[in-house]
Design an enzyme around this catalytic site. Sequence first.
Site, short mmCIF file in Angstrom:
data_model
loop_
_atom_site.label_atom_id
_atom_site.label_comp_id
_atom_site.label_asym_id
_atom_site.label_seq_id
_atom_site.Cartn_x
_atom_site.Cartn_y
_atom_site.Cartn_z
N GLY A 1 0.84 -1.21 0.00
CA GLY A 1 0.00 0.00 0.00
C GLY A 1 0.86 1.25 0.00
N GLY B 1 -0.24 4.32 0.01
CA GLY B 1 -1.07 5.44 0.43
C GLY B 1 -0.41 6.19 1.59
N GLY C 1 0.92 3.84 4.48
CA GLY C 1 2.05 3.01 4.04
C GLY C 1 3.33 3.83 3.98
N ASN D 1 -9.03 0.57 8.86
CA ASN D 1 -10.24 0.88 9.63
C ASN D 1 -11.21 -0.28 9.51
OD1 ASN D 1 -9.87 3.45 10.68
ND2 ASN D 1 -10.63 4.48 8.84
N LYS E 1 -12.37 1.25 18.33
CA LYS E 1 -12.12 2.07 17.14
C LYS E 1 -13.32 2.01 16.21
CE LYS E 1 -8.83 4.02 14.24
NZ LYS E 1 -8.54 3.61 12.88
N ASN F 1 -15.44 4.99 14.42
CA ASN F 1 -15.62 5.05 12.97
C ASN F 1 -17.08 4.92 12.55
OD1 ASN F 1 -12.50 3.37 12.67
ND2 ASN F 1 -12.89 5.47 12.05
N ASN G 1 -17.37 8.50 10.74
CA ASN G 1 -17.13 8.36 9.30
C ASN G 1 -18.39 8.54 8.44
OD1 ASN G 1 -14.78 7.58 10.63
ND2 ASN G 1 -14.08 6.37 8.89
N GLU H 1 -15.08 2.34 3.07
CA GLU H 1 -14.94 1.14 3.92
C GLU H 1 -16.23 0.84 4.68
OE1 GLU H 1 -10.50 0.60 5.23
OE2 GLU H 1 -11.07 2.65 5.68
O1 PAF Z 1 -11.20 7.16 9.44
C1 PAF Z 1 -10.83 8.22 9.97
O2 PAF Z 1 -10.90 9.29 9.38
C2 PAF Z 1 -10.23 8.16 11.36
O3 PAF Z 1 -10.22 6.83 11.79
C3 PAF Z 1 -10.90 9.05 12.40
C4 PAF Z 1 -10.48 8.59 13.77
C5 PAF Z 1 -12.41 9.02 12.29
C6 PAF Z 1 -10.39 10.47 12.33
O4 PAF Z 1 -10.67 11.13 11.15
#
Ligand code: PAF
Length: 311
Positions: A7, A9, A12, A110, A194, A198, A202, A276
């Site tokens: 990766g 990106g 990476g 993520n 996490k 997200n 997100n 994702e």
């Molecule tokens: O995916 C993301 O953008 C990050 O995991 C987070 C923690 C939401 C911060 O922008």
Amino acid sequence: MNIVIVGQGAMGLLWHNHMQTFSANVASISLLPSPKQSQQAANNKTVTIEYSYTHLNGLSEQCNYQLAQISQLNNADVILVCVKSYQVKQVLADISDKLNKHAIIILAHNGMGTLHDIAHAILDQHTILALLTTHGCARPMPKHIIHTGLGQSDLGILSGRLSANITNTLTELFNKALPPVHWQENIIAKQWQKLAVNCVINPLTALYNIDNGEINSAVFSDLKVMLITELVQVAKAENFDFIATDLLNLVNQVATTTARNCSSMRTDILAKRTTEIDYINGYIHRLGLKHHISTPQNSQLLQQIKMLGQD
Ligand code: PAF
């Protein structure tokens, strides 16, 4: 240690740069060629790619990395997979027959659920770790990364086992590169935490095209509670116990500390890339179906993001 990063990106390149600069016990480090670059990297030719890196202090430097050759994949002790969750299955299928059986695979993405995608033959052969990080890193152009926020990282085993010696060596290597990195005996519990962050930040930032900090506005209060309550219920069915208010506090805290960030899902939607979502709210939706638990808010966000994006 010989390391191959998969990766090219933001994440990476961030890990590549810091490992190359700060980890003394790295013998070789290279990046897997993308399908487009594989011709260039064939025939034992060394291919060097240049990029610029803007540090947290705003200073930029020119850096470079080498594309991995087959021999480097064969000799890799660690494969650090920094691709999107929906790409994990394919990249591992593409390289697994070139890896030695001692290679440790580290997934840095993520969301949750990629372990179910990975072929049994790979899981039987290799120990799989997760690397969770809160560092902010953006790639405004293909050959330019910006370290936007100092974070911390957690490392732990998802599948398989490692000796204490290797565990210590790995933790030290990552810690020297980009501290702090904490070894976690229960990395799956950390993944759930996490996921809670997200599954709120997100999709809402992507749907309403807002910065992370705006998630703390009162209009989202009820929805946040419902999303987290659904997550706590499916987590419980998977034998993970969380208190909803703890997770809500965590979501609010991350929204505050990353207030001016553009979330990865919002970035993907704006760039018309696949998101994702299947591994974030989609993971909660699938577990809801599995355990006969209704997850209306997570399921609705899954549908809305799919309609908005290219998924
Ligand atoms: O995916 C993301 O953008 C990050 O995991 C987070 C923690 C939401 C911060 O922008």
